[in-house]
Structures are given as structure tokens and as C-alpha cells.
Design a protein around this motif. Structure first.
Motif, mmCIF file in Angstrom:
data_model
loop_
_atom_site.group_PDB
_atom_site.id
_atom_site.type_symbol
_atom_site.label_atom_id
_atom_site.label_comp_id
_atom_site.label_asym_id
_atom_site.label_seq_id
_atom_site.Cartn_x
_atom_site.Cartn_y
_atom_site.Cartn_z
ATOM 1 N N GLU G 21 32.949 30.911 43.704
ATOM 2 C CA GLU G 21 33.918 29.418 44.458
ATOM 3 C C GLU G 21 34.165 28.876 43.025
ATOM 4 O OE1 GLU G 21 29.551 29.840 46.725
ATOM 5 O OE2 GLU G 21 29.620 28.082 44.705
ATOM 6 N N LEU G 22 35.054 27.525 43.726
ATOM 7 C CA LEU G 22 36.513 27.576 42.816
ATOM 8 C C LEU G 22 35.621 25.894 42.785
ATOM 9 C CD1 LEU G 22 39.461 28.594 44.378
ATOM 10 C CD2 LEU G 22 37.783 29.492 42.850
ATOM 11 N N LYS G 23 36.040 25.686 41.593
ATOM 12 C CA LYS G 23 36.334 24.236 41.811
ATOM 13 C C LYS G 23 35.979 23.394 42.776
ATOM 14 C CE LYS G 23 36.255 24.295 36.325
ATOM 15 N NZ LYS G 23 37.328 24.483 35.381
ATOM 16 N N ASN G 24 37.042 23.855 42.997
ATOM 17 C CA ASN G 24 37.475 22.474 44.663
ATOM 18 C C ASN G 24 36.818 22.992 46.064
ATOM 19 O OD1 ASN G 24 38.772 24.960 45.683
ATOM 20 N ND2 ASN G 24 40.428 24.714 45.743
ATOM 21 N N GLY G 25 35.312 23.774 46.267
ATOM 22 C CA GLY G 25 35.161 24.018 46.859
ATOM 23 C C GLY G 25 34.521 24.850 48.193
ATOM 24 N N ARG G 26 36.315 25.684 47.364
ATOM 25 C CA ARG G 26 36.172 26.781 48.460
ATOM 26 C C ARG G 26 35.748 28.068 47.968
ATOM 27 N NH1 ARG G 26 42.378 26.112 50.284
ATOM 28 N NH2 ARG G 26 42.161 24.046 51.305
ATOM 29 N N GLN G 27 35.208 29.050 49.071
ATOM 30 C CA GLN G 27 34.888 30.010 48.404
ATOM 31 C C GLN G 27 35.367 31.129 48.885
ATOM 32 O OE1 GLN G 27 31.414 30.598 50.482
ATOM 33 N NE2 GLN G 27 29.820 30.006 49.195
ATOM 34 N N TYR G 28 36.057 31.890 48.509
ATOM 35 C CA TYR G 28 36.363 33.845 48.195
ATOM 36 C C TYR G 28 35.475 34.598 48.674
ATOM 37 C CZ TYR G 28 40.142 30.695 48.215
ATOM 38 O OH TYR G 28 41.040 29.087 48.404
ATOM 39 N N VAL G 29 36.094 35.549 50.009
ATOM 40 C CA VAL G 29 34.315 36.717 49.411
ATOM 41 C C VAL G 29 35.479 37.676 50.342
ATOM 42 C CG1 VAL G 29 32.877 37.082 50.887
ATOM 43 C CG2 VAL G 29 32.946 34.687 50.420
ATOM 44 N N GLY G 30 35.551 38.566 48.887
ATOM 45 C CA GLY G 30 35.913 40.030 49.225
ATOM 46 C C GLY G 30 35.637 41.273 47.930
ATOM 47 N N VAL G 31 36.354 42.167 47.652
ATOM 48 C CA VAL G 31 35.786 43.988 47.289
ATOM 49 C C VAL G 31 36.963 42.766 45.488
ATOM 50 C CG1 VAL G 31 35.947 45.733 46.252
ATOM 51 C CG2 VAL G 31 35.630 45.333 48.731
ATOM 52 N N LEU G 32 35.407 42.615 45.391
ATOM 53 C CA LEU G 32 36.603 42.560 43.354
ATOM 54 C C LEU G 32 37.090 44.001 42.820
ATOM 55 C CD1 LEU G 32 36.467 40.740 40.470
ATOM 56 C CD2 LEU G 32 34.194 41.682 39.565
ATOM 57 N N ARG G 33 38.354 43.985 42.797
ATOM 58 C CA ARG G 33 39.185 44.678 42.219
ATOM 59 C C ARG G 33 39.819 44.788 40.990
ATOM 60 N NH1 ARG G 33 38.026 49.030 45.466
ATOM 61 N NH2 ARG G 33 38.954 48.658 47.048
ATOM 62 N N ALA G 34 39.648 43.546 40.802
ATOM 63 C CA ALA G 34 40.556 43.429 38.723
ATOM 64 C C ALA G 34 39.991 41.872 38.038
ATOM 65 C CB ALA G 34 42.130 43.321 39.356
ATOM 66 N N PHE G 35 39.645 41.756 37.002
ATOM 67 C CA PHE G 35 39.897 40.350 36.574
ATOM 68 C C PHE G 35 40.461 40.851 34.776
ATOM 69 C CE2 PHE G 35 35.728 42.135 33.964
ATOM 70 C CZ PHE G 35 35.266 43.204 34.526
ATOM 71 N N ASP G 36 40.106 40.025 34.026
ATOM 72 C CA ASP G 36 40.364 40.092 32.890
ATOM 73 C C ASP G 36 39.415 38.799 31.973
ATOM 74 O OD1 ASP G 36 41.507 36.652 32.800
ATOM 75 O OD2 ASP G 36 43.440 37.841 33.325
ATOM 76 N N ILE G 37 39.703 38.389 31.189
ATOM 77 C CA ILE G 37 38.706 38.039 30.317
ATOM 78 C C ILE G 37 39.090 36.100 29.832
ATOM 79 C CG2 ILE G 37 38.856 39.345 27.931
ATOM 80 C CD1 ILE G 37 40.840 37.190 26.702
ATOM 81 N N HIS G 38 40.108 35.967 30.785
ATOM 82 C CA HIS G 38 40.194 34.316 31.200
ATOM 83 C C HIS G 38 39.506 34.725 32.417
ATOM 84 C CE1 HIS G 38 43.454 34.456 28.604
ATOM 85 N NE2 HIS G 38 44.137 35.562 28.884
ATOM 86 N N ILE G 39 38.704 35.628 33.080
ATOM 87 C CA ILE G 39 37.844 35.564 34.432
ATOM 88 C C ILE G 39 39.157 35.297 35.831
ATOM 89 C CG2 ILE G 39 35.494 35.653 35.672
ATOM 90 C CD1 ILE G 39 35.094 35.503 33.196
ATOM 91 N N ASN G 40 40.440 35.260 35.455
ATOM 92 C CA ASN G 40 41.229 35.640 36.502
ATOM 93 C C ASN G 40 40.842 36.884 37.401
ATOM 94 O OD1 ASN G 40 43.409 33.626 35.477
ATOM 95 N ND2 ASN G 40 44.236 35.286 34.705
ATOM 96 N N CYS G 41 40.774 36.258 38.565
ATOM 97 C CA CYS G 41 40.390 37.661 39.520
ATOM 98 C C CYS G 41 41.048 37.995 40.845
ATOM 99 C CB CYS G 41 38.656 37.153 39.826
ATOM 100 S SG CYS G 41 37.581 36.822 38.703
ATOM 101 N N VAL G 42 40.659 39.532 40.797
ATOM 102 C CA VAL G 42 42.048 39.917 41.919
ATOM 103 C C VAL G 42 40.888 40.256 43.885
ATOM 104 C CG1 VAL G 42 43.774 41.791 43.065
ATOM 105 C CG2 VAL G 42 43.449 40.970 41.456
#
Lengths: 74, 74, 74, 74, 74, 74, 74
Positions: G21-42
Motif C-alpha cells: 500500500e502506498l501513501k497515495n492510497g493505492r494498493q499493488y498486489v503481485g508476487v514479490l520478486r525483489a526488494f532492497d534496504i530502501h524497501i524499493n520493491c518489484v
């Protein structure tokens, strides 16, 4: 005279009259006496303007860099 | 006496009466006792003003630097 | 006794009753037990106030520093 | 000619007329004279536009990088 | 038992039921399983509450630290 | 082919048509030519869209990373 | 299996279906493939939801960490 780094442009503006605008919409006009890499600035003989009107006169004002949007010479 | 760095202007204001304004529009007026590189500040004999009205009187107040827009002497 | 750094003022307030105000307008009142350089704070026997009304009583509360505007003693 | 880093694209735009847009919705159009890794930028012969209208003409303008959303060539 | 650093208070809360409140006004209640220096937190058996109402039940939830205002034990 | 770091996913998208969305609600569609660890991005043959409508066509556009919410391939 | 650091909880969620969930209220649903220490996610096989409605389907989506509030498994 041509600035190659943004900080050079601030150096050129030192001791000149500048306009600084903040994220909250206010303008501060005065002589740029000091600045640092955070763009914290100090103006002398400063006045505050809101929507073009002078709202306050101040001697020395310290402006926190992270509230600044632009700086230009008058 | 002329500040060459913004922090020098804060040093000149130490132990003098200053006005600090926050991003939320509030003003704090008091004697500047301490500050650091984040512009965290401590005022003594402080009062809070909103739209020109004194809303509270405080002894010592710690103000977090990142909420500050400007600091000036009264 | 005179703080020369803002963190000294927080040290003087340790184990005393303080008021912490947040960017969202809420106040937390309690005994300051801990803080760090980010101004993360821990209050004990805390209560939350909104517009002067006590809205909740809490035992221990951790407050994230970057949401704080001011801290003062009651 | 193909930029492999974003900063290369800024290098290619140096001394060309660019449009910079800010988070507050304003546009600044002018010749890009300087920038740094924070994306602080300096424009020459700048004009400010709001909703497509020219609202001000300026000589040199310093724009703080963290207020910028996009930069493009005209 | 007395926390001298805010992080100690989080350590004391580990494996206990806590309430975390976010800048967007939401509350997450659950057992605190993990946290780090950014105050990123992981809750287990979590539920989301908005204005006092349970709006969702979740197993494990990761909360990004910079969205948190306060953390307290229930 | 499976990205193990988010930056790998950006590498896979290089020279492909991508959609970048900003915190201010705007979309930029174009060929991803460059990006860095701040997620500053450069698009070529870019167009700006607002609420699904193309509002502008641009050659090269530099987008400051901290204004970006998501990036996806079209 | 018990996460001791928040990043461990993300590691446990890798290759599983997650909701971000994002600060702008949107949700993204999917398979988590990657992330880093900034919590950037794919996310892969992602869909965007707003107020519970699926608004878009996407292949691969990169989400900038600083826009994220929470991540949970579905």
C-alpha cells in the motif's frame, strides 16, 4: 563569470539584493550575506512579502534551506 | 561581525530574543539559548503566537530544526 | 545548567514531565524517559491530548522523532 | 550521445533552453547554466510560467533541486 | 528495565501486543516481532483499525518506519 | 532474467517503453534511457498524460527520482 | 522462521503474493520478486487496486520504497 556549479551562482549573488521564495508561498527580499551547502541563507535588511505586499520588515533573517524553492536577484 | 556562514548568524543571535517560525504557521518568541547543525533550537522564556496572538507561555522550549522556516531577531 | 547544545536541554528534561507536540496537531504529555539524536522519544505515564482534551491514557509511548515539532516542560 | 546516467542527460542540456517544473506547479524556462548532484539548477534569461502564462521575467535563477519534478528541453 | 535509549523501549515491547499509528491516521495492532533503526516494524496477528473500527485482519505486516508517528503497548 | 534486486528490474526495462507515475498524479510514457540509484530517470520520445489524456509531447525528459511512485512497462 | 529483523520478514515474503500500500492510497498486489534496504520493491503479475476495485493489470512493476506504507501477504 559563468557559473559552472549552482553554488557559484550563489557566490555571485553574495552581498547583492536577492529574492528568496519558500514552499509556503512567502517571499523574502534582502541582501544575501551568507549561505551553505544546505542552501540555508542569511539576508540583511530583509522584508517579507506575501502576494506582492510587504508584510514585515526585519533586520537579519536566517532561512532554513529545505523550505526554499528559488532564489533570484531583484 | 558580518556572518560568512549562516551558522554565524545564529551564533550572533545567541542569548538574544528571537522569533522562530514553523512550517505549521506558529511563531515562538524567546531567548535563543542553543542550536545545532540541524537547526534544532532551544528558547528560554518562550511564548507561542498564532496570527499575532500570544497563545501560550512556556519556560524552556526545544524546537525540532526540520519544522523551522525562518529565524529572526525581534 | 545553561544548555549549550539543544540535546542538553533534552538531558535536563529527562525524568521530568514534558509536553511533546506532533506535526499532526496531537500532544503527548508524560515523563521523558529516553531520547536519541533523531529526537525519537519515550514517555511514561503518557496521555494523548487533542485540542486540550485528554483522548487516551497510555503506559509507555515511543514517538518517532521526525513527527515532532516541539518539546517543552509542563 | 546516448545518456547512460541521468546526469549525462543534464550535461547534454547544458547551455540549452530547458523547462523545469516544480512540485508547486510552477514552470521555469531558461538556459541551463549549472546543476549539481542534488539537481540544484541555475537558469539564465529565465521566465516563470503558471498555467501557461508568463508571470515573471528574471535574469539568473537558482532552483533548489528537491522542489523539482521534471526537466525537459523546449 | 528503565529504557535509556528509545530503542530499548522497543526491545522491551518485542513479542508483546503493540499499537502502531501512521501519519495517514491508521492503526495497526499486533505482536511486535521485529524492528530496526529506521523503526521499520513487523507485526504478527495484525489487524488494521480506522477510527476505532477493525477494518482488516492480516497475518504478518511490514510497516515502513517513516510512516509511523507513535508506538505503544495496548 | 529474474530480478533479485529492484535495480535489476530497471536494468531489464532499459531501452524499453515504460510508464512512470509521479506523486502529483502525472504519468510520463517513453523509452527508458537512463536511471541511477536515486531512481532519477531519463525517458526519450516521452509524452505526459494526465487522467489518461496525452497533455504534452517531449523529446528527452529528466524525472527526479524522489517524485516517482511506480515504474512499469507498457 | 521468526523474523528478528524487518528485512527477514520481506525475505520470507519473496516469491509469494503480497499487497503493498502506498501513501497515495493505492494498493499493488503481485508476487514479490525483489526488494532492497530502501524497501524499493518489484512485483510480478501485478494489479493495481483503488478502494477495493482492480484498476489496472501490469506485468512487472517497480515501486519506490519511500512511497510505501505497509506490505502484507494476501
Amino acid at each position: 563569470m559563468d557559473p559552472t556549479r549552482p553554488i557559484d551562482a550563489l557566490n555571485n549573488a553574495r552581498n547583492k539584493k536577492v529574492i528568496i521564495e519558500l514552499k509556503n508561498g512567502r517571499q523574502y527580499v534582502g541582501v544575501l550575506r551568507a549561505f551553505d551547502i544546505h542552501i540555508n541563507c542569511v539576508l540583511e535588511n530583509a522584508e517579507e512579502r506575501e502576494k506582492g505586499e510587504v508584510t514585515r520588515k526585519m533586520g537579519i533573517i536566517f532561512i532554513r534551506g529545505d523550505t526554499i524553492t528559488i532564489l533570484t536577484t531583484e
